[in-house]
Design a protein around this motif. Sequence first.
Motif, PDB file in Angstrom:
ATOM      1  N   VAL A  22       0.835  -1.201   0.000  1.00  0.00           N
ATOM      2  CA  VAL A  22       0.000   0.000   0.000  1.00  0.00           C
ATOM      3  C   VAL A  22       0.869   1.249   0.000  1.00  0.00           C
ATOM      4  N   VAL A  23       1.957   1.211   0.761  1.00  0.00           N
ATOM      5  CA  VAL A  23       2.846   2.370   0.811  1.00  0.00           C
ATOM      6  C   VAL A  23       3.460   2.632  -0.568  1.00  0.00           C
ATOM      7  N   THR A  24       3.836   1.558  -1.275  1.00  0.00           N
ATOM      8  CA  THR A  24       4.361   1.731  -2.633  1.00  0.00           C
ATOM      9  C   THR A  24       3.347   2.482  -3.480  1.00  0.00           C
ATOM     10  N   MET A  25       2.102   2.040  -3.341  1.00  0.00           N
ATOM     11  CA  MET A  25       1.034   2.631  -4.132  1.00  0.00           C
ATOM     12  C   MET A  25       0.845   4.105  -3.768  1.00  0.00           C
ATOM     13  N   ILE A  26       0.902   4.375  -2.478  1.00  0.00           N
ATOM     14  CA  ILE A  26       0.745   5.768  -2.035  1.00  0.00           C
ATOM     15  C   ILE A  26       1.819   6.626  -2.688  1.00  0.00           C
ATOM     16  N   GLY A  27       3.051   6.109  -2.677  1.00  0.00           N
ATOM     17  CA  GLY A  27       4.168   6.849  -3.260  1.00  0.00           C
ATOM     18  C   GLY A  27       3.899   7.159  -4.724  1.00  0.00           C
ATOM     19  N   LEU A  28       3.527   6.130  -5.467  1.00  0.00           N
ATOM     20  CA  LEU A  28       3.281   6.312  -6.898  1.00  0.00           C
ATOM     21  C   LEU A  28       2.175   7.330  -7.147  1.00  0.00           C
ATOM     22  N   LEU A  64      12.035   7.832  -1.073  1.00  0.00           N
ATOM     23  CA  LEU A  64      11.317   8.000   0.181  1.00  0.00           C
ATOM     24  C   LEU A  64      10.569   6.723   0.552  1.00  0.00           C
ATOM     25  N   VAL A  65       9.923   6.121  -0.447  1.00  0.00           N
ATOM     26  CA  VAL A  65       9.148   4.911  -0.219  1.00  0.00           C
ATOM     27  C   VAL A  65      10.054   3.795   0.302  1.00  0.00           C
ATOM     28  N   ASP A  66      11.229   3.682  -0.303  1.00  0.00           N
ATOM     29  CA  ASP A  66      12.172   2.656   0.152  1.00  0.00           C
ATOM     30  C   ASP A  66      12.552   2.863   1.612  1.00  0.00           C
ATOM     31  N   MET A  67      12.687   4.123   1.988  1.00  0.00           N
ATOM     32  CA  MET A  67      13.035   4.433   3.372  1.00  0.00           C
ATOM     33  C   MET A  67      11.884   4.045   4.312  1.00  0.00           C
ATOM     34  N   VAL A  68      10.661   4.306   3.850  1.00  0.00           N
ATOM     35  CA  VAL A  68       9.507   4.002   4.684  1.00  0.00           C
ATOM     36  C   VAL A  68       9.359   2.497   4.901  1.00  0.00           C
ATOM     37  N   ILE A 123       8.582   0.545   8.425  1.00  0.00           N
ATOM     38  CA  ILE A 123       7.435  -0.321   8.682  1.00  0.00           C
ATOM     39  C   ILE A 123       7.871  -1.737   9.022  1.00  0.00           C
ATOM     40  N   ASN A 124       8.781  -2.251   8.261  1.00  0.00           N
ATOM     41  CA  ASN A 124       9.201  -3.624   8.460  1.00  0.00           C
ATOM     42  C   ASN A 124      10.681  -3.687   8.798  1.00  0.00           C
ATOM     43  N   PRO A 125      10.972  -3.906  10.048  1.00  0.00           N
ATOM     44  CA  PRO A 125      12.367  -3.905  10.484  1.00  0.00           C
ATOM     45  C   PRO A 125      13.207  -4.955   9.755  1.00  0.00           C
ATOM     46  N   GLU A 126      12.547  -5.957   9.172  1.00  0.00           N
ATOM     47  CA  GLU A 126      13.311  -6.985   8.456  1.00  0.00           C
ATOM     48  C   GLU A 126      13.973  -6.427   7.209  1.00  0.00           C
ATOM     49  N   ILE A 127      13.302  -5.407   6.626  1.00  0.00           N
ATOM     50  CA  ILE A 127      13.886  -4.793   5.439  1.00  0.00           C
ATOM     51  C   ILE A 127      14.858  -3.722   5.893  1.00  0.00           C
ATOM     52  N   ARG A 128      16.100  -4.061   6.010  1.00  0.00           N
ATOM     53  CA  ARG A 128      17.112  -3.060   6.367  1.00  0.00           C
ATOM     54  C   ARG A 128      18.220  -3.211   5.352  1.00  0.00           C
ATOM     55  N   TYR A 129      18.597  -2.145   4.780  1.00  0.00           N
ATOM     56  CA  TYR A 129      19.545  -2.240   3.697  1.00  0.00           C
ATOM     57  C   TYR A 129      20.958  -2.138   4.233  1.00  0.00           C
ATOM     58  N   THR A 130      21.845  -2.833   3.583  1.00  0.00           N
ATOM     59  CA  THR A 130      23.242  -2.747   4.002  1.00  0.00           C
ATOM     60  C   THR A 130      24.075  -2.141   2.897  1.00  0.00           C
TER      61      THR A 130
END
Lengths: 510, 307
Positions: free
Chosen positions: B232-238, B292-296, B300-307
């Motif tokens: 949904v957040v992806t969609m909001i961004g778009l 911004l969406v990628d940051m959000v 939202i999901n702590p599992e998605i953390r970029y390295t």
Amino acid sequence: MRLRKLIPACMALVLSMTAPVYAAGTKDITYAAESTVKSLDPHDTSDTYSGAIEKAVCQGLMGFDKDMKIIPMLAESYTFNDTATQFTFKLRKGISFHDGTPFNAEAVKTNIERMMTGKYKRSSLMKPVKEVVVVDESTIQFNLKEPFGAFLNTIAHPGTLMISPKAIATYGDEVSKHPVGTGPYIFEEWVPGNFLKIKKNPNYWRGTVKVDTITFKPVPENGARLAMLRAGQAHYIFPMPAELLKVAEADSKIDVITMPSIIARYLVFNTRYAPLADARVRQAINYATDKQAIINIAMGGAATELDSVIPPNLQYYKKQKPWPFDVAKAKALMKEAGYEKGFEVVFMSPTVSNRLRAMEMVQQQLQQIGITGKIESMDVASYYKKLESQKVDDKEIIPFIGSMGWSASTGDADWGTRPLIATEAFPPANANYGFFSDAKVDGFIAAGLASANPEVRKKAYGDLQDYIWDKAPWGYLYTDSLIAAKSKKLKGIYPMADGAFSVEEAELAD
Amino acid sequence: MLSYFLRRCLNIIPVLFVVSILAFAFVHLLPGDPARMMAGSDADPATIAMLRHELGLDQSLPVQYLTYMGKLVKGDLGKSLRTKTPVFQEIKQRYLPTMYLAVCGMVWSVVIGVLFGAIAAIYSGRWQDYTAMLLAVSGISMPQFWLGLLAIQLFAVYLGWVPVAGFSGKFSELILPSFTLGATVAAIMARFTLSAFLDVLDEEYISTARAKGLSESTVLWKHAFRNALIPVVTMIGLQFGFLLGGSVVVETVFAWPGLGRYMIEAVAVRDYPVLQALLFLYSFHFVFINLLVDMVYAVINPEIRYT
């Protein structure tokens, strides 16, 4: 429970913000238009709407009255010589620009010489001028390169309005955002794309201005524009959409104003090569088109049949006998010309809804005399590019029937004919897109320009109109009507035939 | 996270470079001559030629491109051919009204859309579902200009609660246009939330959560909702990216002094610098919002953390 308190609070807040915008006691008019203001530099303006607003702020030596008749404005009187090469204007005394600069011959010279630099969109108006001479404080003289009988119209054109020389010196070309003139209103503020506001000039030389401010707002959507008038948020709207006339007429608070424009609409076709080189074929087209049906359906009735090569509100117009809708006669002419079986053409129109609708009707009607083909439609910019890029000697050119419209902004017969039917006006030089060429026509046009004497000119253009009507260089269609609507409280704003309007006499009842 | 962020920011530069070429090419490939359009319909050829020279259109395309790029690098977007005002200044004036409209429209459409979507998912197959989706489908199917004009007739002309059109900075002027603008987006959000929610509700961890004996509301809001939110957040961004471009239809109906109408006016007269700048700006919006969406996501999901 908190919510219950919040809702009325919000409502109160919203309502407080919708409270009337207008302060008590002042008379403020809102004009909602389809167009947007593009510039406020009269010398560098090519659209009618911006030009009309400039006319509320700035004035010229001559001007047009309600009926497009030329009247003296900042000039008191004028004289010209027999060969139409010298025009002298006596200026009114004691007039000042809004910034206090006196209006005099020197100021006129500054303006005209600015135009003569060739850098502005209306520089072409001054093309015939060789020099402009200050005779004395209140006399200015124009010497022309060659006879130009239509020069008074040039001087009345909104492109020749006078700007304060001080403002030109201060702002340079940025004067397009800070116009300073001698007119009934003083420029106040302009937020492009949003609104433009002018206010009363307390020292106006022609008398008292009766309203305090006028705000011009662009409202491109037809329905929304009428809604603003009905809700009392606008006092005048232009254009009033023809398809909503019934709604406006049913509203007791609204007046509708209709008048014929100076726009000529016609079908243009290549008259240089067969089959459209044959006058009989072109006459057949004029017989085969049902103009009234096109006006009723494509234009919602907001037009009148074209009954000369120039529309009624241009100077020296002479009414001709309209071509009746007569398919039998059209068929007979086609047969006589050897095209009994008809031929194929390309119908071309810009994608402007009423013009495209008109073209669809023409296509249908011409089918009856065997002229068939597809409609090619494209946006306005591409369309004119296409018409202009035709080559005069291109024999391969496909016969076409194109939609054409012309508004002669100087209000004069010369600009309503020369660019469209003179041999010198073949594209790319000008808009004779059908390559119509006739020595007699060229002769009449030249005669009309050789003198500034109204009697001589009237005869030349009258003869021209009589002569060319039956030659049928075009398929004559219609003249658009201009429709505006206003609040009954408002008086004194009216549309003008050239698509502009006058606000000088605006009045607003309480 | 920070280095990822910086890398993403650097990536923007080549993207914008490509955009600049495309914008230039696209705009100049449009048929139609700006000088002709500026000069007016009854202009003589000398005026058109003069304008063409003045506007630099008589030079070859590569030269025009270099001029344009040379200015762009210095941050100069050029001047509007139509008004001779710097494009930057004109965009600045129209940016805020469009921004207000986009934010306002977005906020209410997300709130309503997500709520309706969630209700439809939770009460799947029941009347609540049908009602919510009926409204959503109507929202998508109803043309914006129609909805806008209806709203004007009802709320501005008959009831007189709000102004018809135009924007001078008052909140009351924002209500109708943002409602109209948001209607389509709300409908899209509702449909999207519904499907995302239903997908999540099928997941095994939801069954597990229920099996653990967690209350239904904890299952729905803590487990399902949070996870359903990611697409949904992806969609909001778009959607927000589109809204920021200014809605041509809504801005036209409501005489809104924003970017959408600016674009339409510029297209009509082939105002090259304005079109180039707007295309550039729109692309920038999308690039920025994607970032911004990628940051959000990460929030939202702590599992998605970029390295």
